[in-house]
Design an enzyme around this catalytic site. Structure first.
Site, PDB file in Angstrom:
ATOM      1  N   TYR A 141      89.738  55.595  47.691  1.00 20.14           N
ATOM      2  CA  TYR A 141      90.896  55.307  46.664  1.00 20.14           C
ATOM      3  C   TYR A 141      91.644  54.212  47.740  1.00 20.14           C
ATOM      4  O   TYR A 141      92.988  54.387  47.896  1.00 20.14           O
ATOM      5  CB  TYR A 141      91.791  56.548  46.561  1.00 20.14           C
ATOM      6  N   HIS A 142      91.074  53.166  48.046  1.00 25.61           N
ATOM      7  CA  HIS A 142      91.661  52.129  48.719  1.00 25.61           C
ATOM      8  C   HIS A 142      91.205  50.701  48.100  1.00 25.61           C
ATOM      9  O   HIS A 142      91.050  49.710  48.702  1.00 25.61           O
ATOM     10  CB  HIS A 142      91.008  52.061  50.205  1.00 25.61           C
ATOM     11  N   ALA A 143      91.198  50.599  46.885  1.00 25.52           N
ATOM     12  CA  ALA A 143      90.729  49.510  46.303  1.00 25.52           C
ATOM     13  C   ALA A 143      91.938  48.372  46.333  1.00 25.52           C
ATOM     14  O   ALA A 143      93.066  48.381  46.293  1.00 25.52           O
ATOM     15  CB  ALA A 143      90.811  49.696  44.495  1.00 25.52           C
TER      16      ALA A 143
END
Length: 535
Positions: free
Chosen positions: A475-477
């Site tokens: 969840y680090h795009a």
């Protein structure tokens, strides 16, 4: 109906809240903050471990399908993001990690992005922080964002720290030390047992400002242009279309997924794609939605020979007891971050800096009962633990594309993990390193069995197959409106006027770690640039 403001911020997440705070500090600036979701005023937002329940709420969570590319990890996923004030900082695991200084120096030195090196970004992190460990040359106090070291101390996490030491990784008091390499208890954005989201730290103290207007449940459809100048945004609020005009600038801060989609619907993006979805072209910008970088995780799950696990604490009478303890004292397992252990390691001793991050917890999931975030998490009935790892600087690039001109349609995401050979090589080395860690004398006596992926996973091909089955997003795009491609170093969208982007989408590469703090720092830096240009 049309209202006019000096600055309009589209997106009330981590970067947007900081922007709203900093821009409205000058009373000359009339600032409007638009957030697609509702307020963050909910007891499970305040409770750190309440995010498990929030992830089951489509009112406060985006559920975004992400599909594989032609090579690499070949399974689809559902990505979640916060949909409320504070954005994902209101729903995440609260880990406070800055990234490695070299991440930022690389942007400035090698990619030609002045003002984004560690000299500037390190200064901003220190200004933001109110760190409980006190001020040093690399740590700040007195800032709006409170930072603690996890107080959820357990024997199995202590054993992990000791095992990493036996692998040559030093035990550190916190994971944001210079050089980054080390392992220990994680740093988190928590204060007195309460989550410190961007909305709590940056919006709540300034909501009284007369020049700051906050509108929730106002998803931005598109930016309206007059020629090539951005002059307004259009929202759809409870089925009613509304227009807000900007006298000075519009700033997109909707995140690495939504910001490029807004640009596409506004006519800024790859010309062929815009025509395909029926959007008139304002500016051909082929980089919009491309260059998406994301961390892909794989975990080891073990059963333990000793009851050092917290599995039982999240059900039955123990959960009731923990809920009472939290509500009365703001302590206990519900007051801690999403993960208690953080490590930064080198899978190859010849490397000059860590290439992998580890995170771990004294609990284990019942994967047979897993049906996705909307159904919630079930923990195993026997003592267990989990450790996750991911390659910090992936080369694989995915994409985000608006599906149509309809803002109700979520964007099309292609994750494209492990399509680059370097990423596959690092990910395999990471898995083997983690497995060796659990063979160390400090922890081996307490490990009964590796349950997932399981001892049958041995070859490189087996490990990559395990990524297909069990791997998932960090969840680090980042990267979908990258500096040097879509925006310049002052975050101005190239080829148009009056429009900037300020969120994780501007980062040309991933940072080495969780992205909550870097997103806030990006908002702070964006405000500096905007205010400097006004002078």
């Amino acid at each position: 109906m049309t209202d006019t403001y000096d600055y309009i911020i589209a997106g009330g997440g981590a970067a947007g809240c900081v922007l709203a705070n900093r821009l409205s500090a000058d009373p000359r600036n009339a600032v409007l903050l638009l957030e697609a979701g509702p307020s963050d005023k909910h007891p499970f937002v305040t409770m750190p471990k309440g995010f498990g329940r929030l992830l089951m709420s489509d009112r406060r969570t985006w559920y975004l399908p992400a599909n594989p590319g032609p090579t690499g990890k070949n399974t689809p996923e559902t990505w979640v993001r916060g949909k409320m004030l504070g954005g994902s900082s209101s729903i995440n695991g609260m880990q406070y990690l800055r990234g490695h200084p070299e991440d930022y120096d690389h942007w400035e030195r090698d990619l030609g992005l002045p003002g984004w090196g560690w000299a500037d970004m390190g200064r901003i992190f220190m200004a933001m922080e109110d760190h409980e460990l006190g001020a040093t040359d690399f740590r700040g106090v007195g800032g709006p964002l409170h930072v603690i070291v996890s107080r959820n101390r357990t024997k199995i996490v202590d054993a992990m720290i000791a095992a990493a030491e036996q692998m040559g990784v030093p035990h550190v008091e916190e994971p944001n030390l210079p050089g980054q390499e080390g392992s220990g208890y994680t740093t988190a954005t928590i204060r007195h047992g309460r989550r410190q989201s961007a909305a709590v730290a940056f919006l709540d103290p300034v909501r009284h400002r007369r020049n700051l207007t906050i509108v929730t449940e106002a998803p931005v459809d598109k930016v309206r242009f007059e020629g090539t100048r951005a002059v307004a945004v259009e929202t759809v609020e409870k089925g009613v279309r509304r227009t807000y005009r900007a006298a000075r600038e519009i700033v997109l801060s909707a995140g690495a997924i939504m910001s490029p989609a807004i640009l596409h619907r506004s006519g800024v993006g790859p010309e062929a794609h815009l025509r395909a979805i029926g959007v008139p072209v304002v500016r051909h910008s082929p980089g919009v939605g491309g260059n998406m970088r994301e961390h892909v995780l794989l975990f080891l799950q073990h059963h333990l020979t000793v009851d050092w696990s917290q599995n039982r604490e999240y059900s039955g009478w123990r959960l009731v007891r923990n809920g009472l303890r939290y509500n009365l004292l703001r302590t206990g397992v519900l007051s801690g971050p999403g993960y208690d252990y953080t490590g930064f390691i080198r899978t190859d001793p010849s490397l000059t800096r860590p290439d992998v991050q580890l995170i771990a917890n004294p609990l284990s999931m019942d994967m047979a009962a897993w049906e996705g975030w909307t159904k919630g998490v079930t923990f195993e009935k026997v003592p267990g633990s989990q450790i996750f790892g991911y390659n910090l600087l992936p080369e694989s690039q995915g994409s985000v594309l608006a599906r149509s001109s309809d803002p109700a349609e979520v964007p099309e995401i292609t994750h494209n993990y492990l399509s680059h050979e370097k990423d596959r090589r690092t990910s395999v080395a990471m898995f083997r390193w983690m497995r060796r860690m659990f063979e160390q004398p400090a922890i081996k006596p307490y490990i009964k069995q590796e349950m997932l992926p399981g001892p049958q996973v041995q070859s490189d091909e087996d490990i990559l197959a395990a990524f297909n089955m069990l791997g998932g997003p960090g969840y680090h795009a980042t990267g979908t409106c990258a500096m040097g491609s879509v925006v310049d170093a002052r975050l101005r969208v190239e080829g148009v006027d009056g429009l900037r982007v300020a969120d994780l989408s501007i980062f040309p590469t991933n940072v080495s770690g969780n992205t909550n703090a870097p997103a806030m720092a990006a908002g702070w830096r964006a405000a500096e640039l905007i205010l400097d240009d006004r002078r």
